[in-house]
Design a protein around this motif. Structure first.
Motif, mmCIF file in Angstrom:
data_model
loop_
_atom_site.group_PDB
_atom_site.id
_atom_site.type_symbol
_atom_site.label_atom_id
_atom_site.label_comp_id
_atom_site.label_asym_id
_atom_site.label_seq_id
_atom_site.Cartn_x
_atom_site.Cartn_y
_atom_site.Cartn_z
ATOM 1 N N PRO A 181 -4.630 39.225 72.452
ATOM 2 C CA PRO A 181 -4.397 40.580 71.932
ATOM 3 C C PRO A 181 -5.652 41.451 71.919
ATOM 4 O O PRO A 181 -5.572 42.672 72.084
ATOM 5 C CB PRO A 181 -3.884 40.323 70.509
ATOM 6 N N ALA A 182 -6.816 40.828 71.761
ATOM 7 C CA ALA A 182 -8.055 41.608 71.715
ATOM 8 C C ALA A 182 -8.375 42.261 73.058
ATOM 9 O O ALA A 182 -9.096 43.262 73.114
ATOM 10 C CB ALA A 182 -9.215 40.711 71.293
ATOM 11 N N ALA A 183 -7.850 41.692 74.154
ATOM 12 C CA ALA A 183 -8.120 42.246 75.488
ATOM 13 C C ALA A 183 -7.098 43.300 75.896
ATOM 14 O O ALA A 183 -7.272 43.976 76.922
ATOM 15 C CB ALA A 183 -8.120 41.116 76.526
ATOM 16 N N PHE A 184 -6.052 43.463 75.091
ATOM 17 C CA PHE A 184 -4.944 44.326 75.522
ATOM 18 C C PHE A 184 -5.355 45.786 75.652
ATOM 19 O O PHE A 184 -5.003 46.449 76.628
ATOM 20 C CB PHE A 184 -3.766 44.203 74.558
ATOM 21 N N GLU A 185 -6.071 46.307 74.674
ATOM 22 C CA GLU A 185 -6.424 47.734 74.726
ATOM 23 C C GLU A 185 -7.240 48.052 75.968
ATOM 24 O O GLU A 185 -7.071 49.111 76.574
ATOM 25 C CB GLU A 185 -7.181 48.149 73.465
ATOM 26 N N THR A 186 -8.118 47.142 76.367
ATOM 27 C CA THR A 186 -8.920 47.371 77.573
ATOM 28 C C THR A 186 -8.029 47.429 78.805
ATOM 29 O O THR A 186 -8.175 48.327 79.656
ATOM 30 C CB THR A 186 -9.959 46.254 77.732
ATOM 31 N N ARG A 216 18.961 51.596 63.588
ATOM 32 C CA ARG A 216 19.706 50.586 64.344
ATOM 33 C C ARG A 216 18.820 49.474 64.887
ATOM 34 O O ARG A 216 19.305 48.387 65.189
ATOM 35 C CB ARG A 216 20.457 51.247 65.504
ATOM 36 N N ILE A 217 17.520 49.737 65.054
ATOM 37 C CA ILE A 217 16.629 48.784 65.703
ATOM 38 C C ILE A 217 15.485 48.432 64.760
ATOM 39 O O ILE A 217 14.880 49.313 64.146
ATOM 40 C CB ILE A 217 16.055 49.355 67.011
ATOM 41 N N ARG A 218 15.164 47.146 64.671
ATOM 42 C CA ARG A 218 14.066 46.676 63.834
ATOM 43 C C ARG A 218 12.879 46.293 64.711
ATOM 44 O O ARG A 218 13.035 45.571 65.698
ATOM 45 C CB ARG A 218 14.513 45.470 62.993
ATOM 46 N N LEU A 219 11.711 46.757 64.338
ATOM 47 C CA LEU A 219 10.468 46.397 65.028
ATOM 48 C C LEU A 219 9.527 45.728 64.042
ATOM 49 O O LEU A 219 9.407 46.165 62.889
ATOM 50 C CB LEU A 219 9.787 47.640 65.616
ATOM 51 N N LEU A 220 8.827 44.701 64.499
ATOM 52 C CA LEU A 220 7.816 44.009 63.702
ATOM 53 C C LEU A 220 6.465 44.229 64.366
ATOM 54 O O LEU A 220 6.121 43.546 65.344
ATOM 55 C CB LEU A 220 8.139 42.513 63.617
ATOM 56 N N PRO A 221 5.684 45.193 63.908
ATOM 57 C CA PRO A 221 4.434 45.565 64.600
ATOM 58 C C PRO A 221 3.463 44.417 64.811
ATOM 59 O O PRO A 221 2.706 44.425 65.791
ATOM 60 C CB PRO A 221 3.837 46.644 63.681
ATOM 61 N N HIS A 222 3.477 43.408 63.922
ATOM 62 C CA HIS A 222 2.528 42.306 64.082
ATOM 63 C C HIS A 222 2.923 41.353 65.207
ATOM 64 O O HIS A 222 2.159 40.453 65.543
ATOM 65 C CB HIS A 222 2.395 41.531 62.767
ATOM 66 N N THR A 223 4.096 41.567 65.804
ATOM 67 C CA THR A 223 4.546 40.673 66.885
ATOM 68 C C THR A 223 4.615 41.389 68.228
ATOM 69 O O THR A 223 5.234 40.872 69.166
ATOM 70 C CB THR A 223 5.931 40.102 66.558
ATOM 71 N N MET A 224 3.999 42.552 68.330
ATOM 72 C CA MET A 224 4.052 43.317 69.584
ATOM 73 C C MET A 224 2.778 44.111 69.764
ATOM 74 O O MET A 224 2.002 44.300 68.811
ATOM 75 C CB MET A 224 5.277 44.235 69.609
ATOM 76 N N PRO A 225 2.515 44.590 71.002
ATOM 77 C CA PRO A 225 1.264 45.312 71.254
ATOM 78 C C PRO A 225 1.147 46.584 70.420
ATOM 79 O O PRO A 225 2.102 47.370 70.319
ATOM 80 C CB PRO A 225 1.357 45.658 72.743
ATOM 81 N N VAL A 226 -0.019 46.755 69.825
ATOM 82 C CA VAL A 226 -0.317 47.953 69.035
ATOM 83 C C VAL A 226 -1.714 48.425 69.409
ATOM 84 O O VAL A 226 -2.656 47.613 69.456
ATOM 85 C CB VAL A 226 -0.250 47.670 67.521
ATOM 86 N N LEU A 227 -1.851 49.714 69.693
ATOM 87 C CA LEU A 227 -3.170 50.316 69.866
ATOM 88 C C LEU A 227 -3.684 50.664 68.480
ATOM 89 O O LEU A 227 -3.071 51.465 67.768
ATOM 90 C CB LEU A 227 -3.083 51.568 70.742
ATOM 91 N N GLY A 228 -4.800 50.060 68.096
ATOM 92 C CA GLY A 228 -5.248 50.198 66.725
ATOM 93 C C GLY A 228 -4.735 49.032 65.908
ATOM 94 O O GLY A 228 -4.460 47.949 66.433
ATOM 95 N N SER A 229 -4.588 49.256 64.627
ATOM 96 C CA SER A 229 -4.160 48.185 63.734
ATOM 97 C C SER A 229 -2.675 48.289 63.417
ATOM 98 O O SER A 229 -2.172 49.387 63.144
ATOM 99 C CB SER A 229 -4.952 48.242 62.421
#
Length: 424
Positions: free
Chosen positions: A326-331, A235-248
């Protein structure tokens, strides 16, 4: 020898023995017993609520909201003995204490009263010992306080102190056991209280609710800038390249994680996820969906529990950091998810905002917040939480399965991850 002098009375050996009344005023003694009964009733009612929460799937209990201290305590291995909720034993103990207190008053026959006080000695010692143990676990081991549990334990300690006071200072009361008899019964009660943690330590950790198969990731188009995940029955679509991801976002395997930084169970799950990422490296990525449990931003939450009062602001700050850099997000994510005592101070809005500005710059942070994307993403995430049925937190989508709640240990989580996400 004449017998006239004995008329009107029996010889000494035939005289009836007078049973003395309490040396203490009856009213004072009755008042102490009424306090014991009231505390036992409070503990009994609280234990019944906890038992209902433990055995009732998704049971709604005030003060036991998703991710709160109550849920975290009841999800721990210390809430069960051989798969039986500890609350069930507590219900039995406090029901026995309440019943015994009804026969311990000065109006009861002497023998019945004596037995009642022996039962009170055993039960009060068991309740007091267990209360001290479980309060220590909440503070030092689980590092979360369950309001219902705390109320039960405080009432249990009160019963133990008052029963002990009465037995140590009987003040000539009839039907109250001697200190030797009462001490022996109290020792038995303490042994019963000590048996519980030993049984818990020897037994298995409680399992999280079984995963719901079919509600997880219905499809994954695979690595690439247009990668798309379909979740919750497609029912729900997610686009990983447009949201926070830990890792790649192009990791071989992606899992989806709904969390709240003010949720203790979520922070423990965060530690499990971080350890798993160290194990699997670039093969595992985690799509993060901050879904704060604050009523001001989450329509599925009617009233914000005290522990979640900053949840909405922290989620927006995390998403703003990702938007700005995005590079600072994991920290920043790891900093917010710190489950130590120092981490609690970090999750105050002023401290979190200062840390975010330090990582991405004050101007970039302000610009990201002003754009409105973080607040809009929080609304979308909380809509997902509502679609997921709200309730237990944290929640993970791994493979085709939907996992709700915190597994009892990292090993249990790893077993679920390798099976459901097909990681080896």
């Amino acid at each position: 020898m004449s017998t006239d002098r004995y008329k009107g009375r029996m010889p000494d050996e035939a005289q009836p023995v007078a049973v003395p009344a309490d040396a203490a005023p009856r009213g004072a003694h009755d008042a102490l017993l009424w306090v014991i009964r009231a505390l036992a009733l409070i503990a009994l009612a609280g234990s019944a609520v906890l038992l209902y929460k433990s055995v009732g799937e998704g049971a709604a209990v005030p003060g036991c909201g998703p991710g709160g201290g109550c849920e975290r305590v009841l999800a721990s291995r210390w809430a069960y003995v051989a798969e039986m909720p500890v609350a069930a034993a507590a219900v039995g103990v406090y029901a026995l204490l309440l019943a015994a207190s009804l026969y311990a008053g000065p109006r009861s026959p002497t023998r019945r009263r004596w037995v009642a006080w022996l039962v009170l000695a055993i039960g009060a010692a068991a309740a007091g010992g267990a209360a001290a143990w479980f309060m220590g676990l909440q503070i030092f081991a689980i590092q979360a306080l369950c309001p219902w549990c705390t109320a039960v334990h405080v009432a249990g300690l009160g019963v133990a102190l008052l029963v002990g006071y009465r037995l140590l200072r009987p003040r000539g009361a009839v039907g109250v056991p001697t200190l030797m008899h009462a001490g022996s019964m109290a020792a038995i009660g303490l042994l019963l209280a000590a048996a519980m943690p030993l049984a818990q330590a020897a037994g298995p950790a409680p399992a999280a609710p079984p995963p719901t198969v079919g509600a997880g990731i219905a499809s994954d188009t695979g690595p690439g800038p247009d990668r798309e995940l379909m979740i919750f029955w497609g029912r729900i679509r997610l686009l990983p390249h447009t949201m926070p991801v830990l890792g790649s976002p192009d990791a071989d395997t992606l899992i989806v994680y709904l969390l709240d930084y003010t949720c203790g169970s979520c922070r423990q799950m965060h530690a499990y996820v971080s350890t798993a990422r160290e194990r699997f490296g670039d093969r595992l990525g985690v799509v993060l969906l901050p879904s704060p449990l604050g009523a001001e931003c989450n329509p599925a939450v009617r009233r914000t529990p005290p522990e979640h009062r900053h949840a909405c602001e922290l989620a927006e700050l995390a998403l703003a950091v990702w938007r700005a850099d995005p590079a600072a997000f994991e920290t920043f994510d790891a900093w917010l998810a710190d489950d130590t005592r120092a981490g609690e101070a970090r999750r105050q809005p002023a401290a979190a905002r200062a840390r975010a500005a330090e990582l991405v710059g004050e101007a970039a942070l302000e610009a990201a917040l002003a754009q409105g994307w973080p607040a809009a993403q929080v609304r979308r995430n909380t809509q997902l939480y509502a679609i997921a049925g709200a309730g237990i937190f944290p929640q993970l989508l791994m493979g085709e399965a939907w996992l709700k709640g915190l597994p009892g240990s990292y090993d249990a989580f790893l077993a679920e991850l390798t099976e459901l996400a097909e990681l080896e």
